[in-house]
Enzyme design. Sequence first.
Site, PDB file in Angstrom:
ATOM      1  N   MET A  73       0.865  -1.175   0.000  1.00  0.00           N
ATOM      2  CA  MET A  73       0.000   0.000   0.000  1.00  0.00           C
ATOM      3  C   MET A  73       0.900   1.223   0.000  1.00  0.00           C
ATOM      4  O   MET A  73       1.855   1.317   0.779  1.00  0.00           O
ATOM      5  CB  MET A  73      -0.981   0.000   1.164  1.00  0.00           C
ATOM      6  CG  MET A  73      -0.441   0.050   2.556  1.00  0.00           C
ATOM      7  SD  MET A  73      -1.843   0.177   3.708  1.00  0.00           S
ATOM      8  CE  MET A  73      -0.982   0.179   5.279  1.00  0.00           C
ATOM      9  N   ARG A 106      -3.568  -2.355  10.991  1.00  0.00           N
ATOM     10  CA  ARG A 106      -3.303  -1.908  12.358  1.00  0.00           C
ATOM     11  C   ARG A 106      -3.411  -3.052  13.350  1.00  0.00           C
ATOM     12  O   ARG A 106      -2.629  -3.144  14.300  1.00  0.00           O
ATOM     13  CB  ARG A 106      -4.260  -0.761  12.700  1.00  0.00           C
ATOM     14  CG  ARG A 106      -3.834   0.541  12.051  1.00  0.00           C
ATOM     15  CD  ARG A 106      -4.852   1.646  12.142  1.00  0.00           C
ATOM     16  NE  ARG A 106      -4.292   2.868  11.537  1.00  0.00           N
ATOM     17  CZ  ARG A 106      -4.978   3.965  11.299  1.00  0.00           C
ATOM     18  NH1 ARG A 106      -6.264   4.031  11.601  1.00  0.00           N
ATOM     19  NH2 ARG A 106      -4.385   5.006  10.742  1.00  0.00           N
ATOM     20  N   HIS A 159       4.677   2.771  12.249  1.00  0.00           N
ATOM     21  CA  HIS A 159       3.964   2.524  10.990  1.00  0.00           C
ATOM     22  C   HIS A 159       2.496   2.165  11.200  1.00  0.00           C
ATOM     23  O   HIS A 159       2.063   1.779  12.266  1.00  0.00           O
ATOM     24  CB  HIS A 159       4.688   1.488  10.117  1.00  0.00           C
ATOM     25  CG  HIS A 159       4.685   0.082  10.597  1.00  0.00           C
ATOM     26  ND1 HIS A 159       5.015  -0.953   9.763  1.00  0.00           N
ATOM     27  CD2 HIS A 159       4.397  -0.463  11.789  1.00  0.00           C
ATOM     28  CE1 HIS A 159       4.940  -2.090  10.437  1.00  0.00           C
ATOM     29  NE2 HIS A 159       4.570  -1.813  11.656  1.00  0.00           N
ATOM     30  N   GLU A 160       1.736   2.361  10.115  1.00  0.00           N
ATOM     31  CA  GLU A 160       0.269   2.252  10.098  1.00  0.00           C
ATOM     32  C   GLU A 160      -0.380   3.253  11.058  1.00  0.00           C
ATOM     33  O   GLU A 160      -1.390   2.963  11.688  1.00  0.00           O
ATOM     34  CB  GLU A 160      -0.190   0.817  10.408  1.00  0.00           C
ATOM     35  CG  GLU A 160       0.436  -0.265   9.571  1.00  0.00           C
ATOM     36  CD  GLU A 160       0.410   0.031   8.072  1.00  0.00           C
ATOM     37  OE1 GLU A 160      -0.448   0.800   7.619  1.00  0.00           O
ATOM     38  OE2 GLU A 160       1.271  -0.507   7.360  1.00  0.00           O
ATOM     39  N   GLY A 161       0.188   4.424  11.146  1.00  0.00           N
ATOM     40  CA  GLY A 161      -0.368   5.478  12.001  1.00  0.00           C
ATOM     41  C   GLY A 161       0.392   5.557  13.305  1.00  0.00           C
ATOM     42  O   GLY A 161       0.344   4.633  14.120  1.00  0.00           O
TER      43      GLY A 161
END
Length: 610
Positions: free
Chosen positions: A157, A313, A457-459
């Site tokens: 992604m 997440r 990562h992922e927020g």
Amino acid sequence: MSLRPTLDFLLYDWLHAESLAERERFADHSRETFDAVLDTCERIAREKYAPSNRIVDTQEPHFDGERVILPQATHDAHKAFVESGMLSAAQDYDIGGMQLPYTLSAAANSFFAMASVSIGSNMLTSGNANLLMVHGTEMQKEVFAKNEFAGRWSGTMCLSEPQAGSSLSDVATRAVPDGADFQDDPLGPRFRLTGNKMWISAGDHELTENIVHIVLAKIPDENGKLIPGTRGISLFIVPKRMVDTEGRLTGERNDVALAGLNHKLGWRGTTNTLLNFGEGKFPVGGKAGAVGYLVGQPGKGLFCMFHMMNEARIGVGTAATMLGMAGYHASLEYAKARPQGRPAGPAGKDSARPQVRIIEHADVRRMLLAQKAYCEGALALELYCARLVDEQKTGAAQAADDARLLLEVLTPIAKSWPSEWCLEANSLAIQIHGGYGYTRDFPVEQYWRDNRLNMIHEGTHGIQAADLLGRKVLMEDGRGLQLLAGRIAETMARAGKVPALAAHAAALGDALQRIGTATKKAWATGNPQEALANAVPYMQAFGHVVLAWIWLDVAHRALERDADKGQPATAGRVGATDFFFHYELPKIGAWLNVVESRDPTCAALPEEAF
């Protein structure tokens, strides 16, 4: 020390996962088939992943000018994982899946994360394909998603850009229609993308014959200008190599070029890349611009992408959990074998007496118990969230809707809590090893390095906190928070009747009430800047309350099975619960004090004062 007894207890005794086989979708399954999947994944992780964990850390990926080179161990592990069928385990039979409950799939993948997280379990590939199964056209599912599930192709992604990390509204990658002739392309409306994407995990490699990039980009308006904010963001499939409608490679390379590999602190077995889209290095049909196929509707890119991001997440939380667990198991084994020092007191001053193993020292036990409380508690949380996914997809209407909303509230915790506290567990594992833990002769330093990524990562931590306090606890008039409070109250009512747990149930009730009060006080002025200034302390407190609830529920179930605490595993679960309530839950007071007062210290300090 094996992970399996802990998984078996959480899956079958606590979550009653075998009861999912009573549902139509999982009717072909049973405890026997679930165990067979766990056995297979445990074996592959032990034989193909664990022996290569140090290899992939020391033999970093490198680019030879044409190809990204990975050690053979990575190829072997990937091949074994693909052959296991786990990429499509939760998918329908008609596309080669097993129709396995997501709960079992998550549990099985935990073996790979623990054995070598940087080789990974292809989380992005399955997440990419899952997104396409929901938002893609039938042709996109057939050509792209099915080839990803089969392991023939892999997926990424592509969100962040060098100038826009987590600030997706500032994405500058452009996507313009590839002429009128291609707007009815069978693979989807065809666009040409130009721009740069940064921090792309598995962005280039030779593990699979193709890589399917899912890319966020903006379609310019009629004046050629990008729409500011998130409204203009759309989602595109951009394959590394061009394909036809039968999923065959055409032999033509898409205009996606590797600009460089990022050299990371840890997680070195997976490439992390900067990709250039449309720079003209690989022109398609003699024309610059990376070919991309629109997914869903124009301007709805973030809506589609969040399907993959939320799944990722939970995957990040699981990875953080299992790295913490790997460190815990290593430091427990070391503490049981390492002689050092003598007991406190007069007898300990006799140097003629033999040294004791360090596990006999109270402070080492404190560190071990903290690791156990953090990691086994986090594993229970991740599996609980996975169970909610199954409930959302296969439960009755009201139960499914409740599961959806509970997942909304718990996802920021499922990502952030393990990434903070299982990282702390890794730090404690190094401490238990002493000086040896700081060397590469022991594995615990690598576990810490690998795990440090998961808070980012992922927020990032701050983004998860803003999402929790700024959106999740408020959505649908706070119904998700009320649902969670109701489930916590149910556990408190049951546990309150058990003498060994009654005080914990009361403490949890007080903590839950404090969370409710803090939520209201944070938003008392209605000013987001004031409310969110202390969003991270709020999330830390909220996460600790959730984990206290998880541990109380786990301990209650353990005592139901073994009322006299005769089994060591039961004593361990009750002991971890005691530790969490005595040493961890009291921390929420300090965190919530600044939330309730909307303390301005951090936000108000002028820049020059730093």
